[in-house]
Design an enzyme around this catalytic site. Structure first.
Site, mmCIF file in Angstrom:
data_model
loop_
_atom_site.group_PDB
_atom_site.id
_atom_site.type_symbol
_atom_site.label_atom_id
_atom_site.label_comp_id
_atom_site.label_asym_id
_atom_site.label_seq_id
_atom_site.Cartn_x
_atom_site.Cartn_y
_atom_site.Cartn_z
ATOM 1 N N GLY A 605 30.889 31.811 116.068
ATOM 2 C CA GLY A 605 29.465 31.824 116.346
ATOM 3 C C GLY A 605 29.195 32.450 117.693
ATOM 4 N N GLY A 607 26.480 31.991 121.292
ATOM 5 C CA GLY A 607 25.449 31.263 122.014
ATOM 6 C C GLY A 607 25.075 31.983 123.284
ATOM 7 N N GLY A 608 24.307 31.321 124.141
ATOM 8 C CA GLY A 608 23.866 31.927 125.390
ATOM 9 C C GLY A 608 25.011 32.233 126.334
ATOM 10 C CG PHE A 609 29.278 30.434 128.002
ATOM 11 C CD1 PHE A 609 29.131 30.196 129.364
ATOM 12 C CD2 PHE A 609 30.545 30.699 127.513
ATOM 13 C CE1 PHE A 609 30.232 30.230 130.208
ATOM 14 C CE2 PHE A 609 31.646 30.734 128.348
ATOM 15 C CZ PHE A 609 31.483 30.496 129.711
ATOM 16 N N GLY A 610 28.218 32.989 125.324
ATOM 17 C CA GLY A 610 29.014 34.072 124.753
ATOM 18 C C GLY A 610 29.473 33.712 123.360
ATOM 19 C CB VAL A 612 32.209 30.005 119.621
ATOM 20 C CG1 VAL A 612 33.207 28.863 119.420
ATOM 21 C CG2 VAL A 612 31.127 29.601 120.595
ATOM 22 C CE LYS A 626 30.551 27.276 125.612
ATOM 23 N NZ LYS A 626 29.349 26.390 125.652
ATOM 24 C CG ASP A 724 19.767 24.075 125.425
ATOM 25 O OD1 ASP A 724 18.635 24.099 124.887
ATOM 26 O OD2 ASP A 724 20.603 24.980 125.277
#
Length: 938
Positions: A605, A607-610, A612, A626, A724
């Site tokens: 997947g 996300g905002g971090f990067g 996964v 992640k 969040d």
């Protein structure tokens, strides 16, 4: 007469003793010798006086209600007249709080009492607007008080059997003016009186009439009536002839002991040849019960010596139905009673005393009492819990809405207190939160009497003394926070055992004089001053060495696992700039990350971090990795914050961090693998092959997610705000167990200064963000509560947080609009095909809307949310197991299309702009009442 439940002989003897001796000695205010309580509400200080008419002592209300509650006022001088009883000269008003109560004690549980409340507005506030408000007796609705004019005297009177050693009279604000009261009176009665009154129903006095006296001002009450029943004279010269005697009229076997002065007069038809004596009566509809049941009690005595040829016999008919199957035959100066056993429900009552065919004289009647039924079947909070909570309130001077019953009604339950509500059982107190409330002194032993208590928070107060071991014996207690006080002594052995077996989470940090080890509390044996000089340095050095070696060995050996039962004071602080971290979590190189992920081959997947990635450790353990992307807004600070947070939080409903990588510009986090992906994918889109979760599964996920947030808010030190919370940050493992993830935006806070936390950038996800946080820039734990409420609505509806149909609307507004119509099925995810318990669904929606209240102060905390959701889950499990649920949870909803769900708890005030109820007796005890709405002679 029939009685629903037979009173035991011992109870009857106890009640008789209470009536005869005045019951238990009164500690707060003097009782009359007969057990009377007479309170002049609004009388200043500890003043008292003797009433000129009754010769009864009236005392001020000091000690019967909170001294800080309400205010004393004198009525306007223009409404004070010579015949006005002194108890009407002043009032006590209650402008603050939804409910304000008087506690009348001590009483004898299971005995019968007459309770009377009196009201005269008298324009005490100069506003010229008489209020309308509700009156409750204990947890049961009594009547609506509607003072029609400033000079009107309104009396509410009830006959009830009390279940406890006290009874509470509560004034409930309905938004139509400030509640007030002039006087309260309580009188013990014999158990044989008024058998229609029992533990499940009381009697509301509509009218109590002494028929026939020539003097219309001759109101009879104490001391003529030793039980202080108030008998109002009523005569109608146009229809009736008065019969009277001066001789004593009273029988030894009289079940009501009506005073002789009442029985010495009677009425009979004006025309002696008339065979009927008729009385009509139109009940006034009641706001809460438009068709209540009514009891009619009629008292008879023959007052004339009849010639041998004369016969007086008659039947009593109510709306044409015979009340007595055998004709009533009266005896000279004897007494008799005729009444209905079961309540009658008619819009209009026609009472007819009809002479028999062989009767030579018309019927007579001496007195009539008319009652409506007051249901008293609502179960109040467990009596032991009530006594304990009232003792806690008195001891710590709790300045909150702690008035009346702690749990009932739900809409005005005590602030910062949670209760369990189960069918056919009394509510129990399961959570008490007095953190930052100022209690001082010892920890009260009454807490140990709350046998159903699960959560107790006494943190950040001024409590002193030792921790009572009795608290460890509470069977259901699983969370106890005593941190931030001034406690001393050692932690009792009972707590240590509970902590060891994992059944209790105890927090006790920031108690400087509290010993965390039993041995450290033992005074050292001092041999000599000289020995001290050498022994102390050596001992200290040895301890430091041993501790250091132990910690070093522990860190090397320790594997990833739970620390939830740690009993050490948790006083750690987060240092975002600590790049070395010094934590037990495994630190990896970027080459190791590439090897674990097989060169970043399989993306799980983004996300905002990067991204996964799927990965495997050397031992074959599957993990999720992640990796920070170059375009991520999160920098070193956010990355290190998440690592440091995850290395010190351990909970079954939080995703575990296995390792991290900080290798130059490469940053990565290695998590436990959650095979079922995100909650988002299963509820509102994503993988179309995902399983549609049942309502029971969704509720279980909600409970587990809430438990994770509860741990962040209450189990961590310092506590954490996630910032969040959303469906994509709730992950599911193979067994569909929920765990909260993504702590990159989390923020630590201090209880002392929570509201002052501010950030340069507002973070979060659209649709889930707390509007108050967006406005102020100050996140609190209630920001997480708001976001979780949105998640809960997503679980209920299966829809995203923002809908477009055709215009954009939040899921909160969408649900509000539909639930305002009273149809829960209109919001439920249709993919569940109706396979759910409707009570559970209503309750879950109710919780969600309370969580998303606009004002954060009106939202529950996560402890409350967990407890409520566990109740939802229990309802659903009972439903799935085939157990019948007879009650229906309607929550906070009404037919009001414009209803706004922005309060916690919700105010369920009813519309009170109605006519006065049939409960109101607008008369004084010093004048003849008007009978426009009462019985009429015919």
């Amino acid at each position: 007469m029939e009685q629903p439940t037979a009173a035991s002989p011992w109870l009857l003897l106890l009640c008789l003793a209470a009536v005869a001796t005045g019951g238990v000695p009164q500690a707060r205010a003097q009782l009359e010798s007969k057990g009377f309580i007479s309170i002049d509400c609004g009388l200043p200080g500890t003043a008292s006086y003797v009433d000129a008419g009754t010769k009864l002592s009236y005392v001020s209300d000091a000690g019967f209600t909170d001294d800080a509650a309400g205010a004393n006022h004198n009525i306007s001088a223009k409404y004070i007249r010579p015949q006005l009883s002194r108890r009407y000269h002043n009032v006590r008003s209650f402008p603050d709080g939804a409910r304000n109560c008087y506690t009348l004690r001590p009483l004898v549980p299971g005995c019968k009492y007459l309770v009377r409340a009196a009201f005269l507005y008298g324009d005490y506030d100069g506003l010229g607007r008489p209020p309308i408000f509700n009156l409750h007796l204990g947890v049961n609705y009594w009547q609506t008080v509607n003072v029609s004019t400033p000079g009107s005297e309104v009396t509410a009177e009830a006959i009830v059997v009390v279940p406890d050693d006290f009874v509470q009279v509560c004034l409930v604000n309905t938004g139509a003016g400030t509640p007030f009261v002039s006087a309260l009176e309580l009188r013990p009665l014999k158990m044989k009186f008024y058998p229609q009154a029992n533990l499940t129903q009381g009697l509301l006095v509509e009218h109590r009439m002494n028929l026939g006296p020539a003097d219309e001002t001759n109101i009879i009450r104490y001391p003529v009536d030793p039980y202080d029943r108030v008998w109002i004279p009523w005569a109608d010269p146009k229809e009736w002839t008065e019969i009277s005697t001066t001789r004593q009229v009273q029988s030894d076997d009289d079940d009501y002991e009506v005073p002789s002065a009442v029985m010495q007069t009677a009425v009979t038809p004006l025309n002696a040849s008339k065979k009927n004596l008729d009385i009509s009566w139109d009940p006034v509809p009641q706001p809460r019960n438009p068709s209540p049941g009514y009891f009619i009690v009629m008292h008879f005595s023959e007052l004339q010596i009849l010639p041998s040829s004369a016969v007086r016999q008659f039947y009593v008919r109510i709306n044409g139905m015979e009340l007595n199957m055998t004709a009533a035959k009266l005896y000279y100066h004897g007494t008799g009673v005729i009444s209905n056993v079961k309540p009658y429900r008619y819009d209009k009552f026609n009472i007819s005393l009809h002479a028999t065919t062989n009767s030579t004289l018309p019927p007579i009647v001496n007195a009539i009492e008319l009652f409506s039924v007051m249901p008293t079947s609502i179960l109040g909070t467990d009596s032991q819990d009530v006594s304990a909570s009232m003792a806690i309130k008195d001891k710590y001077h709790v300045q909150k809405n702690w008035m009346g019953d702690p749990c009932i009604p739900k809409t005005i339950a005590w602030e910062r207190l949670m209760c369990s509500y189960t069918i056919a059982q009394t509510p129990r107190i399961i959570s008490v939160n007095l953190s930052f409330s100022g209690p001082s002194g010892d920890i009260l032993s009454s807490f140990a009497n709350l046998k159903a208590l699960q959560y107790l928070d006494l943190s950040n107060n001024n409590l002193t003394g030792t921790i009572p071991d009795a608290l460890s014996q509470l069977p259901l207690l699983k969370f106890l926070d005593l941190s931030g006080n001034q406690l001393s002594g050692s932690i009792p052995s009972g707590f240590l055992k509970r902590i060891q077996d994992g059944s209790l989470n105890l927090r006790y940090g920031n108690n400087l004089n509290l010993c965390t080890n039993n041995n450290s509390c033992q005074p050292a044996k001092i041999k000599s001053k000289r020995a001290i000089k050498f022994v102390v340095p050596i001992a200290v050095t040895m301890v430091i060495v041993v501790v250091a070696l132990t910690l070093f060995s522990s860190l090397r050996r320790k594997k990833r696992g739970s620390m939830k039962n740690s009993v050490k004071p948790q006083n750690e602080t987060t240092n975002d700039g600590d790049t070395s971290l010094g934590l037990e979590t495994r630190q990896l190189t970027y080459i190791e990350i590439e090897r674990i992920t097989n060169n970043l081959r399989h993306v799980l997947g983004k996300g905002g971090f990067g991204y996964v990635y799927d990965g495997f450790l050397e031992d074959g353990t599957q993990v999720a990795v992640k990796i920070r992307s170059q375009s991520s807004n999160q920098g070193d600070k956010e990355f290190l914050a998440e690592v440091q947070i995850l290395t010190r939080i351990h909970h079954k409903n939080l995703v575990s961090l296995i390792g991290f990588c900080k290798d130059g510009e490469h940053m990565a986090l290695v998590y436990e693998f959650m095979s079922r992906g995100t909650l988002q994918e299963h509820i509102v889109g994503g993988d179309h092959n995902t399983i549609c979760l049942s309502w029971r599964q969704r509720l279980k996920i909600a409970v587990e997610s809430a438990q994770g947030l509860e741990y962040l808010h209450k189990g961590c030190n310092p506590p954490l705000i996630h910032r969040d919370v959303k469906a994509t940050n709730i992950l599911l493992n193979t067994r569909f167990e929920a765990k909260i993830a993504d702590f990159g935006l989390s923020k630590a806070f201090n209880h002392d200064n929570e509201t002052q936390i501010s950030t340069n950038v507002i973070v979060g996800t659209r649709g889930y963000m707390d509007p108050e946080y967006q406005t102020t820039g100050q996140p609190t734990t209630k920001s997480d509560v708001y976001s979780f409420g949105v998640v809960l609505l997503v679980l209920v509806t299966g829809k995203p947080p923002t809908l477009h149909n055709p215009q954009g609307i939040s899921i909160i507004e969408w649900v509000q609009q539909r639930l305002a119509k009273g149809n829960i099925e209109g919001v439920v995810d249709v993919r569940m095909h109706g396979d759910h318990d409707v009570n559970s669904m209503w309750k879950a929606a109710d919780i969600a809307l309370k969580c998303t209240a606009q004002a954060s102060s009106r939202r529950p905390n996560m402890i409350d949310v967990v407890l409520q959701l566990q109740e939802c889950l229990k309802l659903e499990e009972d439903h799935a197991g085939g157990e019948a649920n007879t009650s229906f949870y309607t929550g906070i909803y009404s037919n009001d299309q414009n209803l706004r769900y922005d309060a916690y708890p919700t105010n369920q005030s009813t519309n009170v702009s109605q006519s006065s109820t049939g409960f109101e007796m607008e008369h004084s005890f010093g004048r003849v009442p008007t009978m426009d709405n009462g019985p009429a002679a015919r």
